[in-house]
Scaffold this motif. Structure first.
Motif, short mmCIF file in Angstrom:
data_model
loop_
_atom_site.label_atom_id
_atom_site.label_comp_id
_atom_site.label_asym_id
_atom_site.label_seq_id
_atom_site.Cartn_x
_atom_site.Cartn_y
_atom_site.Cartn_z
N GLU A 76 -3.99 4.64 -8.07
CA GLU A 76 -4.90 4.90 -9.19
C GLU A 76 -4.58 6.25 -9.84
O GLU A 76 -4.56 6.37 -11.07
N LEU A 77 -4.30 7.25 -8.99
CA LEU A 77 -3.99 8.58 -9.53
C LEU A 77 -2.69 8.55 -10.33
O LEU A 77 -2.61 9.12 -11.43
N LEU A 78 -1.67 7.89 -9.82
CA LEU A 78 -0.39 7.83 -10.53
C LEU A 78 -0.53 7.03 -11.82
O LEU A 78 0.08 7.39 -12.84
N GLN A 119 3.61 3.46 -9.73
CA GLN A 119 2.82 2.81 -8.69
C GLN A 119 3.70 2.01 -7.74
O GLN A 119 3.43 1.96 -6.53
N ALA A 120 4.74 1.38 -8.30
CA ALA A 120 5.64 0.61 -7.43
C ALA A 120 6.39 1.52 -6.45
O ALA A 120 6.75 1.08 -5.35
N ARG A 121 6.62 2.76 -6.85
CA ARG A 121 7.35 3.68 -5.98
C ARG A 121 6.44 4.36 -4.94
O ARG A 121 6.95 5.01 -4.03
N TRP A 122 5.15 4.22 -5.13
CA TRP A 122 4.22 4.82 -4.16
C TRP A 122 3.99 3.82 -3.03
O TRP A 122 3.17 2.93 -3.13
N GLN A 123 4.77 3.96 -1.99
CA GLN A 123 4.71 3.03 -0.86
C GLN A 123 4.66 3.82 0.46
O GLN A 123 5.66 3.89 1.20
N TRP A 128 -8.18 4.02 6.46
CA TRP A 128 -7.87 5.24 5.71
C TRP A 128 -6.48 5.17 5.08
O TRP A 128 -6.23 5.76 4.02
N GLN A 129 -5.57 4.44 5.71
CA GLN A 129 -4.24 4.28 5.12
C GLN A 129 -4.30 3.44 3.85
O GLN A 129 -3.62 3.73 2.86
N ARG A 157 -3.31 4.62 0.04
CA ARG A 157 -2.40 3.84 -0.81
C ARG A 157 -3.06 3.49 -2.15
O ARG A 157 -2.47 3.68 -3.22
N ASP A 158 -4.30 3.00 -2.11
CA ASP A 158 -4.98 2.57 -3.34
C ASP A 158 -5.32 3.74 -4.25
O ASP A 158 -5.12 3.68 -5.46
#
Length: 546
Positions: free
Chosen positions: A400-402, A373-377, A390-391, A395-396
């Motif tokens: 949640e998926l990761l 999650q920290a890498r999903w930026q 929408w952005q 992101r959210d």
């Protein structure tokens, strides 16, 4: 970052479990020897605890381990003596038994089956059965229907159970884990000698009433009702063979066992309702646990449900009473309490799977979820205040998926050895299947729980609304699973080359996870790859397919 997971009770739990295995293998000494070991170990630990040097710490750890192991061996011997083997040929006997567990019969089945303890036996040749747990099978159309805690006169044919097969996947292996070596079949319950307890009769009546609420409005959809009842009340006997095979092969059959998912979801629903009613937190937890325990008992009080209740009770209790704790410590306390109540649970596949999967979620799944999650930026170069809705949504939802993928990945790794050893299946597709099915089944469980509440409150229209909402979710789940299992590579028939390899592989995988957690999953120590490598080695060298 995730709070450091510390569980001091593991110093007791692990050697206590080793002591249970020691006694189970028949290698433990007599009572005097165990008493000497326990007292010597406890004395050494107490004396070493007064000093703070490293040698004293080692003596303390060794003394505590010896004392706990000796206590575990003695505890199993006292709580669950080794069952006597029935070596005589099959013969008809009349016994007085107390029903401990009655399995819900399938509608087309002609017998009712369960686990009972023998109180008296006739003729005298059957006296060795007294005090023993047995499996019984009675003809349904004659005799009285058994209820747990009731005492009955039963006439049938007693015979030894066949030994478990090499991979412990048959029903005899499950019975052996409960200490059952004998079965009495082809008989009938001729008389009820002592009625079930009032609480047990209440649970039976409540289960019938809740089942009627869940069936309301769905009478024309028996295939949906069978899945619905299995999910909410644990009535797996109503599932068709096609449904059982599809959900088992996809790795999501656990949604039909009243266990962690069900008890956790319903606990959240109960606590959320009490929170909406502005009930004080401590009162809400106590009342919520009481309602949750009642649900567990109404659904049969199965071992997985009781284990899950204990996990949640210890975790919530530590939080609400502000005790120094964390999820791993609560898990260790629940495991120790479970083994103290019934030490033979250690040898049950369900115990091993449930605690290993939850431990994997805590020590590997949560840290991995945080890292991913920290890498999903996305749009990291844009200030967040300038983002469009929408952005933020991307992101959210991505986080949640990761997070769900990381937790499911850890659970899949931890459950792989037990899945191969118990179900005879290696299911790579379980990773995706659980990622999709668990959210859908959680919503269906919530809808079913609200439908049951509506039924108890005589709110018929509300029951219909929630039942049909659950039916839509269940139909979607069933369709996805039935079609998904037809895809290549979703599952493979598999078994270990030797029976001992299943528990050994489970220990290996968990050991790599705990080692990684103790090293904080540092890249220099291999990061999150050692558990993956362990599972890969087990599958390549220890499993035969086909």
């Amino acid at each position: 970052m995730t709070t450091a997971l510390r569980a001091p009770l593991l110093w007791l739990l692990l050697p206590f479990g080793a002591g249970l295995l020691w006694e189970h293998a028949g290698a433990a000494p007599g009572a005097a020897g165990l008493a000497l070991l326990a007292s010597s170990g406890a004395l050494a630990a107490a004396l070493a605890g007064r000093s703070g040097n490293r040698l004293a710490w080692s003596v303390w750890a060794a003394g505590l381990a010896v004392a706990a192991a000796a206590f575990g061996a003695g505890w199993l011997r006292w709580r669950s003596p080794a069952p006597r083997e029935w070596t005589a040929p099959p013969r008809e006997v009349t016994v007085t038994l107390r029903a401990e567990q009655v399995f819900p019969p399938a509608p087309q089945r002609k017998t009712v089956n369960g686990i009972a303890r023998i109180l008296r036996a006739d003729p005298a040749a059957a006296a060795p059965l007294v005090g023993q747990r047995v499996y019984f099978s009675a003809i349904r159309r004659i005799g009285v229907p058994p209820v747990a805690s009731g005492e009955y006169r039963f006439t049938g044919v007693v015979e030894a159970l066949p030994p478990p097969d090499g991979n412990d996947r048959n029903f005899a292996a499950y019975l052996a884990s409960l200490g059952v070596r004998v079965r009495i079949v082809r008989g009938h319950l001729s008389e009820e000698l002592r009625a079930p307890t009032g609480f047990q009769r209440f649970c039976e009546s409540a289960q019938d009433r809740l089942g009627a609420s869940l069936r309301r409005g769905l009478e024309r959809h028996p295939e949906i009702v069978s899945l619905y009842l299995a999910m909410l009340l644990g009535e797996k006997a109503v599932l068709s063979a096609e449904q059982q095979n599809a959900f088992m092969r996809s790795g999501v059959f656990h949604i039909f066992s009243i266990s962690g998912l069900h008890v956790g979801v319903i606990a959240m629903a109960i606590l959320s309702a009490l929170q909406l009613l502005r009930v004080p937190r401590r009162t809400a937890v106590i009342a919520g646990l009481a309602v949750l325990w009642l649900y567990v008992e109404i659904t049969g009080g199965s071992a997985p449900a009781v284990r899950s209740f204990l996990m949640i009770a210890f975790w919530l209790g530590s939080r609400v009473f502000r005790l120094p704790s964390n999820p791993l410590a609560a898990l260790a306390a629940a495991a120790l309490a479970t083994l103290l109540l019934d030490p033979r649970q250690l040898f049950a596949t369900g115990f091993q799977m449930s605690y290993s999967v939850v431990a994997a979620l805590l020590v590997m799944g949560l840290p991995l979820a945080e890292r991913w999650q920290a890498r999903w930026q996305p749009w990291r170069d844009l200030p967040e205040v300038s983002w469009r809705p929408w952005q933020r949504w991307v992101r959210d939802r991505g986080r949640e998926l990761l997070g769900g993928l990381a937790i499911t990945w850890a659970a899949t790794l931890a459950s792989a050895p037990s899945s191969i050893g118990y179900f005879g299946l290696f299911s790579p597709g379980a990773l995706v299947a659980n990622l999709v099915i668990i959210p859908l089944s959680s919503l269906a469980i919530v809808a079913g729980f609200l439908a049951m509440l509506g039924g108890l409150a005589h709110l018929g229209p509300l029951v219909l609304v929630f039942n049909h909402a659950a039916a839509l979710l269940i139909r979607a789940m069933d369709g996805l699973v039935q079609r998904g299992t037809d895809l290549p590579g979703v599952y493979f028939p598999a078994e270990f080359r030797a029976g001992w390899m299943a528990p050994a592989a489970l220990v290996l995988v968990l050991a790599t996870m705990f080692a990684g957690a103790s090293l904080r999953w540092r890249p220099r120590a291999g990061g999150y790859w050692p558990p993956v490598v362990a599972v890969a080695l087990v599958v390549i060298f220890g499993v035969k397919f086909g």
